[in-house]
Scaffold this active site. Sequence first.
Site, PDB file in Angstrom:
ATOM      1  N   SER A 193       0.889  -1.130   0.168  1.00 56.42           N
ATOM      2  CA  SER A 193      -0.250   0.130  -0.052  1.00 56.42           C
ATOM      3  C   SER A 193       0.896   1.171  -0.068  1.00 56.42           C
ATOM      4  CB  SER A 193      -0.841   0.097   1.262  1.00 56.42           C
ATOM      5  OG  SER A 193      -1.568   1.434   1.205  1.00 56.42           O
ATOM      6  N   HIS A 230      -1.321  -1.077  -4.199  1.00 57.77           N
ATOM      7  CA  HIS A 230      -2.506  -0.732  -3.578  1.00 57.77           C
ATOM      8  C   HIS A 230      -2.502   0.704  -3.473  1.00 57.77           C
ATOM      9  CE1 HIS A 230      -6.253  -2.153  -1.494  1.00 57.77           C
ATOM     10  NE2 HIS A 230      -5.771  -0.799  -0.330  1.00 57.77           N
ATOM     11  N   ASP A 238      -4.795   3.785  -2.014  1.00 63.33           N
ATOM     12  CA  ASP A 238      -5.740   4.233  -1.155  1.00 63.33           C
ATOM     13  C   ASP A 238      -6.245   5.559  -1.444  1.00 63.33           C
ATOM     14  OD1 ASP A 238      -6.294   1.811   0.776  1.00 63.33           O
ATOM     15  OD2 ASP A 238      -4.200   2.368   1.423  1.00 63.33           O
ATOM     16  N   MET A 284      -8.887   8.321  -0.658  1.00 65.28           N
ATOM     17  CA  MET A 284      -9.883   8.707   0.518  1.00 65.28           C
ATOM     18  C   MET A 284     -10.352  10.399   0.279  1.00 65.28           C
ATOM     19  SD  MET A 284      -7.753   7.406   3.858  1.00 65.28           S
ATOM     20  CE  MET A 284      -6.762   5.814   3.628  1.00 65.28           C
ATOM     21  N   HIS A 286      -8.341   1.366  -4.123  1.00 61.82           N
ATOM     22  CA  HIS A 286      -9.353   1.365  -3.131  1.00 61.82           C
ATOM     23  C   HIS A 286      -9.782   2.515  -2.804  1.00 61.82           C
ATOM     24  CE1 HIS A 286      -9.802   0.101   1.510  1.00 61.82           C
ATOM     25  NE2 HIS A 286     -11.059   0.270   0.751  1.00 61.82           N
ATOM     26  N   MET A 290     -12.142   4.607  -1.012  1.00 63.35           N
ATOM     27  CA  MET A 290     -12.962   5.147   0.156  1.00 63.35           C
ATOM     28  C   MET A 290     -13.535   6.256   0.248  1.00 63.35           C
ATOM     29  SD  MET A 290      -9.846   3.481   2.948  1.00 63.35           S
ATOM     30  CE  MET A 290      -8.662   3.619   1.550  1.00 63.35           C
ATOM     31  N   MET A 337     -12.063  -5.496   5.312  1.00 66.58           N
ATOM     32  CA  MET A 337     -11.353  -4.640   5.944  1.00 66.58           C
ATOM     33  C   MET A 337     -11.053  -5.428   7.449  1.00 66.58           C
ATOM     34  SD  MET A 337     -10.359  -1.909   4.135  1.00 66.58           S
ATOM     35  CE  MET A 337      -9.656  -1.020   5.364  1.00 66.58           C
ATOM     36  N   GLY A 374      -9.430   4.371   6.678  1.00 68.59           N
ATOM     37  CA  GLY A 374      -9.047   5.986   6.955  1.00 68.59           C
ATOM     38  C   GLY A 374      -7.620   6.185   7.282  1.00 68.59           C
ATOM     39  N   PHE A 375      -6.966   5.563   8.006  1.00 71.20           N
ATOM     40  CA  PHE A 375      -5.311   5.640   8.281  1.00 71.20           C
ATOM     41  C   PHE A 375      -4.653   4.438   8.070  1.00 71.20           C
ATOM     42  CE2 PHE A 375      -7.984   8.884  10.075  1.00 71.20           C
ATOM     43  CZ  PHE A 375      -7.251  10.297   9.791  1.00 71.20           C
ATOM     44  N   GLY A 420      -1.249   2.225   9.622  1.00 67.76           N
ATOM     45  CA  GLY A 420      -0.394   1.803  10.654  1.00 67.76           C
ATOM     46  C   GLY A 420      -1.490   1.476  11.782  1.00 67.76           C
ATOM     47  N   ASP A 429      -7.203  -6.133   4.354  1.00 65.29           N
ATOM     48  CA  ASP A 429      -6.393  -4.600   4.325  1.00 65.29           C
ATOM     49  C   ASP A 429      -6.524  -4.130   5.618  1.00 65.29           C
ATOM     50  OD1 ASP A 429      -5.172  -2.245   3.982  1.00 65.29           O
ATOM     51  OD2 ASP A 429      -6.751  -1.517   2.319  1.00 65.29           O
ATOM     52  N   GLY A 430      -5.310  -3.918   6.517  1.00 59.77           N
ATOM     53  CA  GLY A 430      -5.410  -3.390   7.645  1.00 59.77           C
ATOM     54  C   GLY A 430      -4.508  -4.092   8.615  1.00 59.77           C
ATOM     55  N   GLY A 431      -3.324  -3.680   8.931  1.00 55.77           N
ATOM     56  CA  GLY A 431      -2.525  -4.242  10.055  1.00 55.77           C
ATOM     57  C   GLY A 431      -2.168  -5.517   9.760  1.00 55.77           C
ATOM     58  N   GLY A 478       0.940  -2.078   4.442  1.00 50.50           N
ATOM     59  CA  GLY A 478       1.726  -0.721   4.192  1.00 50.50           C
ATOM     60  C   GLY A 478       3.077  -0.667   4.946  1.00 50.50           C
ATOM     61  N   SER A 479       2.768  -0.586   6.181  1.00 50.57           N
ATOM     62  CA  SER A 479       4.014  -0.134   6.878  1.00 50.57           C
ATOM     63  C   SER A 479       4.803  -1.274   7.042  1.00 50.57           C
ATOM     64  CB  SER A 479       3.618   0.458   8.162  1.00 50.57           C
ATOM     65  OG  SER A 479       2.747  -0.610   8.942  1.00 50.57           O
TER      66      SER A 479
END
Length: 233
Positions: A8, A31, A33, A35, A64, A66, A135, A140-141, A143, A173-175, A195-196
């Site tokens: 991401s 990916h 994002d 927003m 993606h 959002m 998700m 939205g954010f 990390g 997606d997420g964490g 991502g991170s």
Amino acid sequence: MAVQINPSILSADFARLAEEAKAVQGADFLHVDVMDNHFVPNLTLGVPVVESLARATDTPLDCHLMIEDPDRWAPQYVEAGASSVTFHVEAAAAPVRLARELRAKGARASMALKPATPIEPFEDLLPELDMLLVMTVEPGFGGQAFLDIMLPKIRRTRELIKKHGLELWLQVDGGVSASTIERCADAGADVFVAGSAVYGAKDPAEAVRALRAQAEAATAKASWACDHSATAK
């Protein structure tokens, strides 16, 4: 089912996006994002940046969205160069019509669900899609910490995919990181947005390879993947 790793760019250096895209060589998709500060409380990028990214990398783009009113805006991301476009079912007025329009324009059509949105009411829509995004954080954010309570939802989604005999990609997606990707793969995911965990590493390309190896090992032992292989034979 082939494992896919989609880094991401939300976690990348926005001042060096072309270089950051090239830094994840070996990734399946990049990916992106999008927003709008309305559907989610953050503002990122839009069509012009996607157009520039599409020219700067050979890695296909997975956008993606959002955003509010994806029925109006999503097709423009295909025209900008996205190979896959994900809209949120919570924001779409006519998800079936939108998915068919995205496919007609030549992109993969994907639908995303927020953590609190169940999959079951949308079972009949699955044949209209190429990918379903569950998700694993609130959108939205970047990390954020992975929500373990989404694992049963991933399992239920995989069961519905199997029930209908669909070749539907299941994305999370997420964490997603080295500490969570195996649990996601075991639950039924085969496409992983990181991502991170990628862009925070010293060597992003090596991070992609390491995450892929973990996911492949977990998938090889997962009951859902074994069942799928037996059915295919």
